[in-house]
Scaffold this motif. Structure first.
Motif, PDB file in Angstrom:
ATOM      1  N   ILE A 134     -48.970   7.035 -42.939  1.00 36.83           N
ATOM      2  CA  ILE A 134     -49.830   7.477 -41.834  1.00 36.83           C
ATOM      3  C   ILE A 134     -49.600   8.940 -41.472  1.00 36.83           C
ATOM      4  CG2 ILE A 134     -48.345   6.929 -39.862  1.00 36.83           C
ATOM      5  CD1 ILE A 134     -50.826   5.655 -38.533  1.00 36.83           C
ATOM      6  N   ALA A 135     -48.450   9.512 -41.853  1.00 35.43           N
ATOM      7  CA  ALA A 135     -48.117  10.886 -41.446  1.00 35.43           C
ATOM      8  C   ALA A 135     -49.134  11.921 -41.938  1.00 35.43           C
ATOM      9  CB  ALA A 135     -46.710  11.247 -41.920  1.00 35.43           C
ATOM     10  N   PRO A 136     -49.480  11.976 -43.237  1.00 36.42           N
ATOM     11  CA  PRO A 136     -50.477  12.974 -43.659  1.00 36.42           C
ATOM     12  C   PRO A 136     -51.876  12.657 -43.161  1.00 36.42           C
ATOM     13  CG  PRO A 136     -49.880  11.568 -45.509  1.00 36.42           C
ATOM     14  CD  PRO A 136     -48.943  11.230 -44.391  1.00 36.42           C
ATOM     15  N   GLY A 137     -52.163  11.375 -42.901  1.00 38.79           N
ATOM     16  CA  GLY A 137     -53.468  11.013 -42.359  1.00 38.79           C
ATOM     17  C   GLY A 137     -53.716  11.654 -41.014  1.00 38.79           C
ATOM     18  N   GLN A 138     -52.645  11.812 -40.224  1.00 42.36           N
ATOM     19  CA  GLN A 138     -52.775  12.494 -38.931  1.00 42.36           C
ATOM     20  C   GLN A 138     -53.254  13.923 -39.124  1.00 42.36           C
ATOM     21  OE1 GLN A 138     -49.031  10.332 -36.615  1.00 42.36           O
ATOM     22  NE2 GLN A 138     -48.715  12.184 -37.774  1.00 42.36           N
ATOM     23  N   ALA A 139     -52.635  14.627 -40.082  1.00 42.15           N
ATOM     24  CA  ALA A 139     -52.925  16.044 -40.285  1.00 42.15           C
ATOM     25  C   ALA A 139     -54.358  16.277 -40.740  1.00 42.15           C
ATOM     26  CB  ALA A 139     -51.945  16.628 -41.310  1.00 42.15           C
ATOM     27  N   ILE A 140     -54.914  15.347 -41.490  1.00 37.80           N
ATOM     28  CA  ILE A 140     -56.259  15.513 -42.043  1.00 37.80           C
ATOM     29  C   ILE A 140     -57.302  15.681 -40.942  1.00 37.80           C
ATOM     30  CG2 ILE A 140     -58.069  14.270 -43.312  1.00 37.80           C
ATOM     31  CD1 ILE A 140     -55.812  13.132 -45.071  1.00 37.80           C
ATOM     32  N   GLY A 141     -57.051  15.079 -39.779  1.00 39.53           N
ATOM     33  CA  GLY A 141     -58.007  15.188 -38.683  1.00 39.53           C
ATOM     34  C   GLY A 141     -58.260  16.607 -38.228  1.00 39.53           C
ATOM     35  N   ALA A 142     -57.298  17.500 -38.461  1.00 36.28           N
ATOM     36  CA  ALA A 142     -57.458  18.887 -38.019  1.00 36.28           C
ATOM     37  C   ALA A 142     -58.549  19.609 -38.790  1.00 36.28           C
ATOM     38  CB  ALA A 142     -56.140  19.641 -38.148  1.00 36.28           C
ATOM     39  N   VAL A 143     -58.812  19.169 -40.023  1.00 40.00           N
ATOM     40  CA  VAL A 143     -59.823  19.834 -40.861  1.00 40.00           C
ATOM     41  C   VAL A 143     -60.922  18.851 -41.254  1.00 40.00           C
ATOM     42  CG1 VAL A 143     -58.403  21.705 -41.742  1.00 40.00           C
ATOM     43  CG2 VAL A 143     -58.274  19.457 -42.830  1.00 40.00           C
ATOM     44  N   ALA A 144     -61.188  17.897 -40.377  1.00 41.81           N
ATOM     45  CA  ALA A 144     -62.230  16.907 -40.654  1.00 41.81           C
ATOM     46  C   ALA A 144     -63.565  17.596 -40.908  1.00 41.81           C
ATOM     47  CB  ALA A 144     -62.367  15.952 -39.464  1.00 41.81           C
ATOM     48  N   GLY A 145     -64.209  17.227 -41.995  1.00 41.44           N
ATOM     49  CA  GLY A 145     -65.518  17.788 -42.312  1.00 41.44           C
ATOM     50  C   GLY A 145     -65.489  19.055 -43.138  1.00 41.44           C
ATOM     51  N   ARG A 146     -64.296  19.514 -43.529  1.00 42.53           N
ATOM     52  CA  ARG A 146     -64.263  20.719 -44.352  1.00 42.53           C
ATOM     53  C   ARG A 146     -63.176  20.718 -45.431  1.00 42.53           C
ATOM     54  NH1 ARG A 146     -62.089  22.567 -39.235  1.00 42.53           N
ATOM     55  NH2 ARG A 146     -60.402  24.099 -39.423  1.00 42.53           N
ATOM     56  N   MET A 147     -62.643  19.550 -45.776  1.00 40.88           N
ATOM     57  CA  MET A 147     -61.659  19.468 -46.860  1.00 40.88           C
ATOM     58  C   MET A 147     -62.154  18.526 -47.956  1.00 40.88           C
ATOM     59  SD  MET A 147     -57.686  18.188 -46.862  1.00 40.88           S
ATOM     60  CE  MET A 147     -57.009  19.569 -45.992  1.00 40.88           C
ATOM     61  N   ARG A 148     -62.142  18.998 -49.186  1.00 38.54           N
ATOM     62  CA  ARG A 148     -62.579  18.197 -50.330  1.00 38.54           C
ATOM     63  C   ARG A 148     -61.538  17.123 -50.663  1.00 38.54           C
ATOM     64  NH1 ARG A 148     -62.872  22.079 -54.870  1.00 38.54           N
ATOM     65  NH2 ARG A 148     -63.857  20.359 -56.010  1.00 38.54           N
TER      66      ARG A 148
END
Length: 484
Positions: A134-148
């Motif tokens: 779950i740790a990296p899943g948290q970080a992904i929210g910061a760039v939601a909609g702009r990371m491939r």
């Protein structure tokens, strides 16, 4: 004679069971609780996806759900191959990182880990897998909609190996250097949340702002998703914190109770802040955000503080994060879902509060006499500086290596992490996934309807009320009267 045989057989079974119990360190009650806790923490992964999906725009809602689960899947592969061994090897003499003794989870069914001595190491590996997932899943929210997606999965694999595994070893392995200086992080305030929040901040800064940042207001597209996701996160957090005792014990009870008290206090506090400062009504999204921040903050201290002190963990970090969020927006960091604030600031502040309010009457439970530490309320004045040292170590390691990993992944041909402008405008649901959360409703229609509904609710439009009156002829006449 038959009665004697029956009695002898019964006595033999009892003696055999007692002998087995004496020889084996495993406790069935502890095994059962950690099995349940593992399932509870797993529920947090789709819960996080729903929470993030509801906060985001509809054109990216399904891609966020999938990206959180993809990150967990990538971590699980890494964890099985060598991640668990690097993070929790008990045969490494290093203060920095484990070895490959348990690569591919070899022999974990037949041994116990010293930090979880009453359950099989395989079960401990499964439980800790959920934290790592779950740790990296948290970080992904910061760039939601702009990371491939593909570069994101490469990033997650590298980040878990280089950033998360060493930090977990420092804090939770018996030989880890943060553990040796008595940094108190019961369930992952720094290991999981601070590292995830800081990673989200670095991702947001290095990825750049959204192409239309500052030109329009971004709307939360589905408050119901936010609510359901928050409740799943909250439900799972009972295993996240309660299971970190790694036993069915009084410590587990105290941690779970403190977790729930903090969550209730945090939800009410954020709702009050939204009403008093932002002039909103009884905001359900505000309540949910407050719950999540409070859960993050209580995580490092849940097994070290008295349950009543959890009220402060629910109130103070929420107020701090409320204003920290305004600072992040003021300096125009495009952290889409406020990951750096909720997880980064919330986790760090929770670590500091743990250094203040940890007490021997709690830390002595199930501990070797004289081995436990406490905070300032018990006049253990060194603990807050120790906590700050732990925060600093995690912060510096995470910032440095996350930036290097992002730079390296972007150098791989065809693996640039930031999507191009067309994909961002279209939405990653369509461009990356090819499927949407609402397949029978055009995305543009959803966005337009959402904006119109909010504009209507928040504007000072004149409301027209129809009032029926009797005309002179005895009929009914509809008279329209305007009122603000």
């Amino acid at each position: 004679m038959l009665k004697l045989i029956v009695v002898f057989s019964f006595v033999s079974v009892v003696l055999a069971q007692n002998a087995t119990t004496a020889e084996s360190p495993l406790k069935p009650g502890d095994i059962s609780w950690i099995l349940i806790s593992s399932a509870l923490v797993f529920i947090q992964i789709p819960g996080l996806g729903l929470y993030y999906s509801g906060l985001a725009e509809s054109k990216n809602s399904f891609s966020i759900l999938l990206s959180v689960m993809l990150a967990a899947a990538v971590v699980s592969m890494q964890w099985v191959l060598f991640g668990y061994s690097l993070a929790f090897s008990d045969t490494s003499s290093s203060n920095f990182i484990g070895n490959f003794e348990y690569a591919a989870l070899l022999n974990t069914l037949n041994v116990v880990n010293p930090v979880a001595g009453t359950i099989p190491a395989a079960l401990f590996a499964m439980y800790q897998l959920m934290f790592a997932a779950i740790a990296p899943g948290q970080a992904i929210g910061a760039v939601a909609g702009r990371m491939r997606f593909m570069p994101m999965m490469i990033f997650v694999a590298l980040w878990t190996t280089i950033v998360y595994d060493p930090i977990a070893y420092w804090s939770w392995s018996e030989n880890g250097f943060l553990h040796s200086i008595n940094v108190m992080d019961y369930a992952g305030g720094s290991v999981v949340h601070l590292s995830g929040g800081v990673t989200g901040l670095v991702l947001a800064v290095m990825s750049g702002r959204r192409c239309d940042y500052g030109t329009r207001t971004y709307e939360t597209h589905n408050p119901t998703f936010v609510y359901i996701g928050t409740m799943l996160l909250w439900f799972g957090w009972n295993g996240f914190n309660g299971g970190s005792a790694v036993s069915a014990s009084t410590r587990a009870v105290g941690a779970a109770l403190a977790t729930n008290i903090a969550a209730f206090a945090g939800g009410l506090t954020m709702m009050a802040m939204e009403a008093l400062i932002n002039k909103k009504r009884f905001s359900a999204i505000g309540f949910c955000n407050g719950v999540v921040v409070a859960l993050v903050a209580i995580t490092p201290g849940s097994g070290y503080v008295r349950p009543s002190i959890a009220l402060l963990f629910g109130i103070l970090p929420v107020i701090t994060c409320f204003y920290a969020d305004k600072v992040v927006h003021y300096i125009q960091v495009d952290d889409v879902l406020d990951v750096s604030v909720g997880h980064g600031v919330g986790g760090a502040f929770g670590m500091i509060l743990t250094g203040l309010f940890a007490q021997h009457r709690v830390t002595d439970i199930d501990a070797t006499p004289g081995s436990s530490r406490a905070g300032w309320v018990d006049r253990d004045w060194i603990q807050v500086p120790v906590q700050l040292a732990g925060i600093g170590a995690v912060l510096l390691w995470t910032v440095g290596w996350t930036a290097i990993i992002i730079f390296a992944v972007n150098l791989i041909p065809g693996m640039k992490m930031r999507c191009h402008k067309e994909a961002e405008e279209m939405g990653l649901d369509v461009y990356e996934v090819g499927e949407t959360s609402y397949p029978y409703v055009p995305v543009a229609s959803l966005e337009t309807d959402s904006i119109m509904m909010r504009s209507s609710a928040n504007s000072n439009m004149v409301k027209v009320a129809s009032q029926e009156t009797m005309s002179d002829e005895g009929g009914i006449e509809v008279v329209s009267s305007s009122r603000p």
